[in-house]
Write a protein that holds these residues in place. Structure first.
Motif, mmCIF file in Angstrom:
data_model
loop_
_atom_site.group_PDB
_atom_site.id
_atom_site.type_symbol
_atom_site.label_atom_id
_atom_site.label_comp_id
_atom_site.label_asym_id
_atom_site.label_seq_id
_atom_site.Cartn_x
_atom_site.Cartn_y
_atom_site.Cartn_z
ATOM 1 N N TRP A 131 -6.416 36.493 -2.557
ATOM 2 C CA TRP A 131 -7.586 36.647 -1.701
ATOM 3 C C TRP A 131 -8.824 36.840 -2.572
ATOM 4 O O TRP A 131 -8.741 36.937 -3.794
ATOM 5 C CB TRP A 131 -7.422 37.826 -0.749
ATOM 6 N N GLN A 155 1.287 34.750 2.069
ATOM 7 C CA GLN A 155 0.285 35.743 1.682
ATOM 8 C C GLN A 155 0.907 36.677 0.645
ATOM 9 O O GLN A 155 1.995 37.214 0.859
ATOM 10 C CB GLN A 155 -0.146 36.514 2.919
ATOM 11 N N PRO A 168 -7.039 38.700 2.735
ATOM 12 C CA PRO A 168 -5.809 37.980 2.398
ATOM 13 C C PRO A 168 -5.294 37.110 3.536
ATOM 14 O O PRO A 168 -4.895 35.959 3.316
ATOM 15 C CB PRO A 168 -4.822 39.115 2.080
ATOM 16 N N CYS A 171 -7.613 33.927 3.968
ATOM 17 C CA CYS A 171 -7.423 32.939 2.904
ATOM 18 C C CYS A 171 -6.111 32.190 3.082
ATOM 19 O O CYS A 171 -6.052 30.953 2.944
ATOM 20 C CB CYS A 171 -7.433 33.635 1.541
#
Length: 327
Positions: A131, A155, A168, A171
Motif C-alpha cells: 500500500w 493484500q 491496503p 490498492c
C-alpha cells in the motif's frame, strides 16, 4: 561507363517502378526501412532488388545525410544507471525514469512499476500488493489484462484507519480490477490492541487461509517509506507520533509493508511486532519476484537500507534518487 556506374547498373537491375513521391531508389529504400519499419529482406521484395542492394542503399542514405541517426543520451544514461544499481545492490532488474517534477515522482515511479509488473505477469499468478501512494499509482495505471488468465491478487497487510486514498484494501482491490483478477483482501486491522488478540486472530480459519495465499505469492509490489511525521506511515494513523519518534531515536530508519528496518536494512524490533497483522520481512524475502518502487530525497536513507537488506529483486526509481544511491 566507369566502374561506379557499372555497380549502379548491377544493383538497380530489375528495380520496380520508382513511386513518384521518391526521387531515388535510395530515398525509397530508406523510407521503407526507417519509416515503414520493414526489415531488409522485405524491402528487397518490395523494390525487386537483392538484399545486398538494400544494404548499399541504406548505407548511402546515411553517408549522404538523407538519414541521420540520433542517440538519446539521456536514455542511454538511464540504462547505464540501471545496470550500476543492479550491480551494487544485487538486483535482477532496475528501471530508472527521467527527472521531471519532484512533486509528481511517486505517481510516475508507480506508473513505471505498474508497467514492469504487467510485463512479468504469467497466467495463474498470485500477486501480493502492499500500500501507499506509489503502489496506488501502480494499481491505477497498470495495463488491463484479459479476464481469462486465472490471476489472484492478495493484500499483504491488514487495513488501517488513516487516509483511505492509499489504504491496503483500496490498492489491492484496484490492482485486481485492472488485472481482471480474483481479489483477496486481508480481513483484519493492520495493528491490533494486544499480542494475545493477534495470536487468537491468526488462528481463525479465514485468516489462516488468507495467509496461506499470501505465502504462495510468486510476485509482490511494494514501496519503502520513511517514518517521519510527514511520512505515509504516519498519515495512515497506524502509530502515534510520540511512538514513532521513540522508534527513530532507538534506530528505526524506514518501513516496508508495516515492518521497521534499521540503517543496515535488518528488521528493527518494536512493541508493534507482536500486534502487526501482515507479511513479515522474512516472508517477503521468500517471494521469488519482489518489485520495489520508491524515490525521493526524504526517503533516501530508508531506500538505501531497504535495498541493502535484499528485500527487492527489481527496483523502480527516478534518476535523481538513483544517482544518490550510487554515490
Amino acid at each position: 561507363m566507369n566502374a561506379n556506374a557499372d555497380i549502379d547498373v548491377v544493383r538497380t537491375s530489375g528495380l520496380s517502378a520508382l513511386p513518384p513521391e521518391f526521387d531515388s531508389a535510395v530515398a525509397w529504400a530508406a523510407w521503407l526501412y526507417y519509416v515503414d519499419q520493414l526489415n531488409q529482406s522485405d524491402v528487397a521484395k518490395v523494390m525487386n532488388v537483392s538484399r545486398a542492394s538494400v544494404v548499399n542503399y541504406l548505407q548511402e542514405a546515411r553517408e549522404s545525410g538523407l538519414v541521420a541517426v540520433q542517440v538519446d543520451h539521456d536514455a542511454f544514461a538511464r540504462t547505464l544507471t540501471s545496470r550500476r544499481l543492479m550491480e551494487k545492490y544485487g538486483l535482477r532488474g532496475a528501471a530508472v525514469i527521467p527527472d521531471l517534477d519532484p512533486n509528481d515522482a511517486d505517481r510516475r515511479i508507480g506508473e513505471a512499476a505498474g508497467r514492469l509488473l504487467a510485463s512479468m505477469v504469467d497466467p495463474g499468478d498470485t500477486i501480493g500488493v502492499a500500500w501507499g501512494k506509489t503502489v496506488l499509482a501502480a494499481a491505477r495505471s497498470i495495463p488491463r489484462l484479459r479476464h481469462d488468465r486465472n490471476l489472484t491478487v492478495v493484500q499483504l497487510s491488514g487495513s488501517s484507519i488513516g487516509t483511505s486514498d492509499f489504504s491496503p484494501e483500496f490498492c489491492t482491490s484496484l490492482m485486481a480490477n485492472r488485472l481482471g483478477a480474483r481479489c483477496i483482501n486481508l480481513l483484519a486491522p493492520a495493528i491490533v490492541s494486544t499480542d494475545e488478540l493477534h495470536d487468537e486472530l491468526m488462528q481463525e480459519p479465514m485468516l489462516v487461509n488468507q495467509f496461506r495465499m499470501i505465502r504462495a505469492a510468486g510476485k509482490v509490489i511494494f514501496g519503502i517509506g520513511d517514518i517521519g511525521p510527514e511520512s505515509t506511515y504516519a498519515r495512515a494513523g497506524i502509530s502515534d507520533a510520540d511512538a514513532l519518534a521513540g522508534m527513530i531515536e532507538q534506530g528505526a530508519l524506514g518501513v516496508i509493508i508495516g515492518r521497521f528496518i534499521d540503517a543496515r536494512g535488518a528488521p528493527f524490533a518494536t512493541p508493534l511486532d507482536g500486534r502487526t497483522v501482515g507479511i513479515t520481512l522474512d516472508e517477503l524475502k521468500a517471494v521469488p519476484i519482489r518489485i520495489c518502487a520508491a524515490g525521493g530525497a526524504r526517503k533516501m536513507g530508508a531506500i538505501r537500507a531497504g535495498l541493502g537488506g535484499g528485500y527487492a529483486t527489481h527496483f523502480v526509481t527516478d534518476m535523481a534518487t538513483a544517482n544518490i544511491l550510487l554515490e
